[in-house]
Design an enzyme around this catalytic site. Sequence first.
Site, short mmCIF file in Angstrom:
data_model
loop_
_atom_site.label_atom_id
_atom_site.label_comp_id
_atom_site.label_asym_id
_atom_site.label_seq_id
_atom_site.Cartn_x
_atom_site.Cartn_y
_atom_site.Cartn_z
N GLY A 207 0.84 -1.21 0.00
CA GLY A 207 0.00 0.00 0.00
C GLY A 207 0.87 1.24 0.00
O GLY A 207 2.05 1.18 -0.32
N ASN A 208 0.30 2.38 0.33
CA ASN A 208 1.10 3.62 0.44
C ASN A 208 0.43 4.54 1.45
O ASN A 208 -0.59 4.19 2.05
CB ASN A 208 1.27 4.28 -0.93
CG ASN A 208 -0.06 4.64 -1.56
OD1 ASN A 208 -0.78 5.49 -1.04
ND2 ASN A 208 -0.41 3.97 -2.65
N HIS A 209 1.02 5.71 1.63
CA HIS A 209 0.60 6.58 2.74
C HIS A 209 -0.57 7.52 2.39
O HIS A 209 -0.87 8.42 3.18
CB HIS A 209 1.78 7.43 3.21
CG HIS A 209 2.92 6.61 3.72
ND1 HIS A 209 2.82 5.83 4.84
CD2 HIS A 209 4.18 6.44 3.23
CE1 HIS A 209 3.97 5.22 5.05
NE2 HIS A 209 4.81 5.56 4.09
N ALA A 275 -3.54 7.57 -5.07
CA ALA A 275 -2.17 7.05 -5.22
C ALA A 275 -2.31 5.56 -5.52
O ALA A 275 -2.42 4.73 -4.61
CB ALA A 275 -1.38 7.30 -3.95
#
Length: 399
Positions: A207-209, A275
């Site tokens: 995943g990402n932030h 994102a």
Amino acid sequence: MLLKGKKIVLGVTGSIAAYKSALIVRALIKEGAEVKVIMTAAAKDFISPLTLSTLSKHPVLIDIFREDTWSNHVMLGRWADIMLVAPLSCNTLAKMTAGLCDNLLLAVYLSATCPVMLAPAMDEDMWKHPSTHRNLQTLAADGNIIVPVTNGELASGLFGEGRMAEPETIISSLVQQFKSAGRLSGKKALVTAGPTYEHIDPVRFIGNHSSGKMGVAIARELLQCGAAVTLVLGPVPGTFVLDGLNVINVQTAEEMYNACHSVFEETDITVMAAAVADYTPVAVAPEKIKKKEESWQVALQKTPDILKSLGQKKTGRQVLAGFALETTNERENALAKLQQKNADIIVLNSLRDSGAGFGKDTNKVTVFDRNGGEKHFDLKSKAAVAKDIVDYIIEYIHV
Ligand code: PMT
């Protein structure tokens, strides 16, 4: 008359700037608005209810437990085209942020279905306290419109920041708000927000932030301008006020791709703020992968490039905006994305700018368009950035 027929609930709280609420009511009535005033108990120490009821030509509402106002709180928030709280004291600001409901003004705020505009007023030291800023950022992220304070002489006799905006500024913010509200009526918009989670096994993912704050702020701004908005939302950590948005929740890039393509054809404006993971595991293990080896490789494959696929599909009547999140060669990379993805607009944000990008309540962007347009914006709240982006898109459509 700039506000003819508009229904406005004016909330007045306990601040020395409350004396200016009389001028606000007078100006609103002069511009053709219908005004109902709610005061907190503390506000009565600063201005008389009789003054405000005389000017507004309606009884002033104060006591939540009076029989004739008790059931009113829901109706008032539905009756109004906008709720304005001016002045907004530090105390009411904190209560709104916490969702407290111990007076009529707060009950109406919590049940209001209309936009809410807030004009804070306090002494400079209170204004500069971190909790005041945290609270205001939270209320802005909830979709409230904040009228900035000004610099000048304060009740304490000191000079500094914290003065409520002048009544004329507040009235023109209201007029501007009503003008904005109709700018995209009849238009359909699609916005993506948040990260995607690419599953490795039942407990792990890539995943990402991304928090979803930027995309949700854009969706809300498009809605405020009158568009019908579909928000394709990845798995965000926090909660948002999403009233009025058609929300499609997704987890993976593939799900986001399918959701976007299911509505894109009928969409006039698309903004891709999510994102999206660029790679996803080739296979998802059905059971939790056991820890055995010293090192572990996960085979990855490219995810579909959603923005690029929409760019290939778009027709001349559609406007497609993407984001570019960069760490180096920002301008060059953003312009390359504009070309490669056949977008009309690219919004650049750089992780090298402090206060910009993932998770923050603020962002700093530069917008590029395919006609060579380029505009830099300062660091602002994500709600204000969303407004700049939507204004840019509207201008782009009309050029
Ligand atoms: O959510 P927040 O915490 O508020 O943070 C906001 C943000 C930093 C996530 C946002 O402002 C932002 O920059 N979003 C785009 C992040 C990104 O993936 O940038 P990119 O440069 O890698 O991608 C370029 C564009 O292609 C983006 O519009 C992206 O949505 C799109 N894309 C990327 C990959 C992919 N497989 N499909 C896509 O559509």
